[in-house]
Design an enzyme around this catalytic site. Structure first.
Site, PDB file in Angstrom:
ATOM      1  N   CYS A   2      -3.085   2.102   3.051  1.00  0.00           N
ATOM      2  CA  CYS A   2      -4.493   2.352   2.684  1.00  0.00           C
ATOM      3  C   CYS A   2      -5.084   3.474   3.538  1.00  0.00           C
ATOM      4  O   CYS A   2      -4.433   4.007   4.426  1.00  0.00           O
ATOM      5  CB  CYS A   2      -5.316   1.088   2.900  1.00  0.00           C
ATOM      6  SG  CYS A   2      -4.537  -0.411   2.257  1.00  0.00           S
TER       7      CYS A   2
HETATM    8  N1  GLN Z   1      -0.781  -4.593   3.627  1.00  0.00           N
HETATM    9  C1  GLN Z   1      -2.128  -4.377   3.201  1.00  0.00           C
HETATM   10  C2  GLN Z   1      -2.335  -4.684   1.724  1.00  0.00           C
HETATM   11  O1  GLN Z   1      -1.436  -5.019   1.017  1.00  0.00           O
HETATM   12  C3  GLN Z   1      -2.589  -2.970   3.500  1.00  0.00           C
HETATM   13  C4  GLN Z   1      -1.834  -1.999   2.681  1.00  0.00           C
HETATM   14  C5  GLN Z   1      -2.006  -0.596   3.096  1.00  0.00           C
HETATM   15  O2  GLN Z   1      -2.349  -0.237   4.211  1.00  0.00           O
HETATM   16  N2  GLN Z   1      -1.662   0.214   2.158  1.00  0.00           N
HETATM   17  O3  GLN Z   1      -3.429  -4.578   1.272  1.00  0.00           O
END
Ligand code: GLN
Length: 233
Positions: A2
């Site tokens: 994210c």
């Molecule tokens: N693991 C977290 C999720 O699935 C954050 C994912 C991310 O940083 N892309 O939302």
């Protein structure tokens, strides 16, 4: 992975932080420039912010892509805050797709966002997680331990899962705290306040990259950067 951002400083509109910059979180939701894991951030978004005379942050989260929320675009130009955490989500494989899995998470006082992933099996049991997503369990653990233990918690979880990526961003209304552990983070200090962001929202040469495995603390008095390995455990 994210993308997230935080702001501490003079109150400013949510649209000026999240929607208007040339490489805003809105643009990063389909065209991030520095993302190492994943290509788009279309699995939800969220913003949490503090208002005067209220300890509890206000939040707006959604399981939709940020570009699919025209109602937020309508109100964001009139919502102002001096302490903000916002994020767009690219769900890790196997994680739930739901509004409650979108950052920022809260315990009613602090806000927390997570760029990364962690094996949920290594996390100690927590109460009151908002979702079964790894980031919500991690947020509940950080809230249990307290923000002052943020870096120690990251070091502990990172040792338990060497493949974990643990870029966290937290706020409590008076300060921002962020860790770098496996992904990018940049900082912009202006005379209006300080921004932390997974990647710069524009090409201002004043953006600085934070080195990996560091803790950043932003208060009204300034910014401190500490290597996580040098902090007392
Ligand atoms: N693991 C977290 C999720 O699935 C954050 C994912 C991310 O940083 N892309 O939302």
């Amino acid at each position: 992975m994210c993308r997230h951002l935080g702001w501490l400083g003079r109150p400013r509109t949510l649209s000026s932080l999240v929607l208007e910059p040339p490489s805003s979180l809105l643009v990063q939701s389909w065209a991030p420039r520095r993302q190492r894991y994943g290509t788009v951030n279309a699995d939800g978004w969220g913003v949490g912010f503090y208002a005067p005379d209220r300890a509890e942050p206000a939040r707006w989260r959604s399981a939709r892509p940020l570009w699919g929320d025209p109602s937020f675009a309508s109100v964001a130009p009139v919502l102002r805050s001096g302490c903000v955490v916002a994020a767009v989500r690219s769900a890790t494989v196997g994680m739930p797709l739901e509004e409650s899995a979108a950052a920022p998470f809260t315990d009613g006082r602090a806000l927390l966002s997570h760029n990364g992933r962690v094996d949920r099996a290594v996390l100690p049991p927590v109460r009151d997680a908002e979702s079964t997503v790894d980031s919500a369990l991690l947020a509940a653990l950080v809230f249990d331990r307290g923000l002052d233990a943020l870096a120690a918690t990251v070091a502990e979880v990172g040792a338990a899962d060497p493949a974990a990526r643990l870029n966290l961003l937290a706020a409590d209304g008076t300060r921002l705290l962020a860790t770098t552990w496996g992904d990018t983070l940049s900082v912009l200090v202006t005379d209006q306040g300080t921004a932390l962001a997974s990647e710069p929202w524009d090409d201002d040469p004043a953006w600085r990259d934070v080195p990996d495995h560091h803790l950043v603390e932003v208060t009204p008095d300034g910014l401190t950067l500490t290597p996580i390995g040098e902090l007392p455990a």
